[in-house]
Design a protein around this motif. Structure first.
Motif, PDB file in Angstrom:
ATOM      1  N   GLN A  65     -12.616   5.158 -19.489  1.00 13.61           N
ATOM      2  CA  GLN A  65     -13.593   4.454 -18.650  1.00 13.61           C
ATOM      3  C   GLN A  65     -13.766   5.137 -17.294  1.00 13.61           C
ATOM      4  O   GLN A  65     -14.867   5.217 -16.764  1.00 13.61           O
ATOM      5  N   ILE A  66     -12.671   5.614 -16.747  1.00 15.73           N
ATOM      6  CA  ILE A  66     -12.743   6.330 -15.471  1.00 15.73           C
ATOM      7  C   ILE A  66     -13.581   7.592 -15.620  1.00 15.73           C
ATOM      8  O   ILE A  66     -14.448   7.890 -14.803  1.00 15.73           O
ATOM      9  N   GLU A  67     -13.321   8.348 -16.678  1.00 12.98           N
ATOM     10  CA  GLU A  67     -14.050   9.592 -16.901  1.00 12.98           C
ATOM     11  C   GLU A  67     -15.545   9.338 -17.052  1.00 12.98           C
ATOM     12  O   GLU A  67     -16.378  10.129 -16.588  1.00 12.98           O
ATOM     13  N   ALA A  68     -15.908   8.220 -17.688  1.00  9.67           N
ATOM     14  CA  ALA A  68     -17.324   7.908 -17.895  1.00  9.67           C
ATOM     15  C   ALA A  68     -18.054   7.644 -16.588  1.00  9.67           C
ATOM     16  O   ALA A  68     -19.266   7.839 -16.498  1.00  9.67           O
ATOM     17  N   LYS A  69     -17.309   7.216 -15.561  1.00 12.32           N
ATOM     18  CA  LYS A  69     -17.934   6.909 -14.268  1.00 12.32           C
ATOM     19  C   LYS A  69     -17.120   7.517 -13.119  1.00 12.32           C
ATOM     20  O   LYS A  69     -16.883   6.879 -12.092  1.00 12.32           O
ATOM     21  N   GLN A  70     -16.684   8.745 -13.306  1.00 14.11           N
ATOM     22  CA  GLN A  70     -15.784   9.391 -12.357  1.00 14.11           C
ATOM     23  C   GLN A  70     -16.328   9.383 -10.926  1.00 14.11           C
ATOM     24  O   GLN A  70     -15.610   9.071  -9.978  1.00 14.11           O
ATOM     25  N   ASP A  71     -17.589   9.746 -10.754  1.00 12.54           N
ATOM     26  CA  ASP A  71     -18.154   9.805  -9.403  1.00 12.54           C
ATOM     27  C   ASP A  71     -18.153   8.433  -8.742  1.00 12.54           C
ATOM     28  O   ASP A  71     -17.854   8.313  -7.541  1.00 12.54           O
ATOM     29  N   LEU A  72     -18.474   7.402  -9.512  1.00 16.12           N
ATOM     30  CA  LEU A  72     -18.476   6.048  -8.962  1.00 16.12           C
ATOM     31  C   LEU A  72     -17.058   5.592  -8.616  1.00 16.12           C
ATOM     32  O   LEU A  72     -16.842   4.939  -7.594  1.00 16.12           O
ATOM     33  N   VAL A  73     -16.097   5.932  -9.456  1.00 16.11           N
ATOM     34  CA  VAL A  73     -14.703   5.569  -9.183  1.00 16.11           C
ATOM     35  C   VAL A  73     -14.208   6.264  -7.921  1.00 16.11           C
ATOM     36  O   VAL A  73     -13.548   5.652  -7.072  1.00 16.11           O
ATOM     37  N   ASP A  74     -14.542   7.537  -7.761  1.00 12.65           N
ATOM     38  CA  ASP A  74     -14.148   8.263  -6.551  1.00 12.65           C
ATOM     39  C   ASP A  74     -14.780   7.635  -5.307  1.00 12.65           C
ATOM     40  O   ASP A  74     -14.125   7.469  -4.275  1.00 12.65           O
ATOM     41  N   GLY A  75     -16.066   7.275  -5.415  1.00 10.05           N
ATOM     42  CA  GLY A  75     -16.742   6.625  -4.299  1.00 10.05           C
ATOM     43  C   GLY A  75     -16.160   5.256  -4.006  1.00 10.05           C
ATOM     44  O   GLY A  75     -16.054   4.849  -2.839  1.00 10.05           O
ATOM     45  N   PHE A  76     -15.771   4.550  -5.044  1.00  9.13           N
ATOM     46  CA  PHE A  76     -15.124   3.238  -4.910  1.00  9.13           C
ATOM     47  C   PHE A  76     -13.851   3.364  -4.074  1.00  9.13           C
ATOM     48  O   PHE A  76     -13.624   2.588  -3.133  1.00  9.13           O
TER      49      PHE A  76
END
Length: 347
Positions: free
Chosen positions: A251-262
């Protein structure tokens, strides 16, 4: 209605902690996949409750930190228990789960792709709270004497497998007792009104609950905080990673940029809470709406000590948390720091 858990019932509940919760939400499970099923441009985060651990998420929303980091946040449901957060993660209806590290470890038991994404609180922010009529030594008595006073009592917790039950298990073990057989655990859920109502009505003798329940009880004059790891009452439980955000690697990989921004947004929140107590006091009052000002003031005084200074999880705080969980028998062996904590979240 409160649920009293007998030892046999508890064994059944623990052995089926997370998977039944998944089965209980068929609408979510119908879209299950480990890579998540929500809008690719939106980050959906589910959390247990509105406890103090999740205040940084509120700050990031109110101050526009998520937006500034390019993160569009979806709904942030309050799911009540760590098992339900895990169920929502497994179904793909949320991308990240906000709970306690106990919940992350429980997810790892059924999915070795589980990852710790963010640190939120670096103290064990669960207190043992008693009513005014509690018959036991004072709160400044030796810890072992206070634990002994809880033997045979009815103790309210949020639910089986939770961080609240974990603390009772750990404390009773210190005096050679078993919390599950030498006391009666009563499942109350995460609602503050239900917990405080059970204590004041005498349906339980004590509560083992997350902040701000203890502070609310004290402000109302209905009881006092009896044992508090944050206060330093439990020497072997100092500065563990406790409040946390977790997910799965897929799940993290699918939204890596959003997780990093989070995480970048949360780091801004943590800095504000640490560096601007006046602003933090205002925002906390909004977060804990309808809470007495005295309760908010008591919590603000605790924030610099217990709120993390960074979303990055130190190996030392992770070791303290791991030891707590293995010593209390919650996990046989904690996952390795290097593999379990997201690489970008390691300090």
């Amino acid at each position: 209605m409160l649920e009293t858990v007998t030892p046999s019932r508890r064994t059944m509940l623990k052995s089926m902690l997370v998977l039944p919760a998944i089965a209980a939400v068929p609408a979510l499970a119908s879209c299950a996949n480990n890579a998540g099923s929500s809008d690719s441009g939106v980050l959906n985060v589910g959390q247990i409750s509105d406890s103090i651990a999740f205040f940084p998420l509120f700050v990031a929303e109110q101050e526009g930190f998520f937006t500034a980091e390019g993160v569009t946040m979806g709904e942030r449901p309050r799911l009540g228990t760590g098992a339900k957060v895990a169920a929502a993660l497994k179904s793909g209806s949320i991308d990240l789960g906000a709970g306690v590290i106990t919940d992350a470890f429980n997810l790892y038991k059924i999915d070795d792709d589980a990852k710790l994404v963010s640190g939120l609180v670096t103290e064990y922010y669960v207190d043992v709270v008693v009513g005014n009529n509690f018959d036991g030594p004072s709160a400044d008595a030796p810890l072992e004497e206070r634990i002994e006073a809880l033997v045979g009592k009815q103790i309210g917790i949020t639910g089986p497998g939770s961080g609240t039950e974990a603390l009772m298990t750990y404390l009773f073990k210190k005096i050679g007792k078993n919390a599950q057989t030498d006391s009666t655990m009563v499942n109350i859920g995460s609602a503050a009104t239900a917990a405080i109502g059970a204590l004041t009505a005498g349906r339980v003798d004590a509560l083992c609950f997350f902040q701000p329940i203890g502070q609310q009880v004290e402000t109302a004059g209905e009881g006092s905080i009896y044992i508090s790891p944050t206060r330093g009452d439990v020497e072997t439980l100092r500065s563990p990673i406790h409040g946390a955000v977790f997910s799965t690697g897929a799940q993290i990989e699918a939204k890596q940029d959003l997780v990093d921004g989070f995480n970048r947004a949360l780091d801004k929140s943590l800095a504000l809470i640490q560096d601007d107590p006046e602003k933090a006091r205002t925002l906390l009052g909004e977060y804990l709406k309808d809470t007495q000002p005295e309760t908010v003031d008591a919590l603000v005084a605790l924030l610099p000590k217990e709120i993390a200074t960074s979303t990055k999880v130190t190996e030392e705080s992770y070791k303290v948390a791991s030891a707590f969980h293995t010593d209390s028998g919650l996990v046989d062996e904690a996952p390795d720091y290097a593999g379990f904590v997201l690489k970008t979240s390691q300090a």
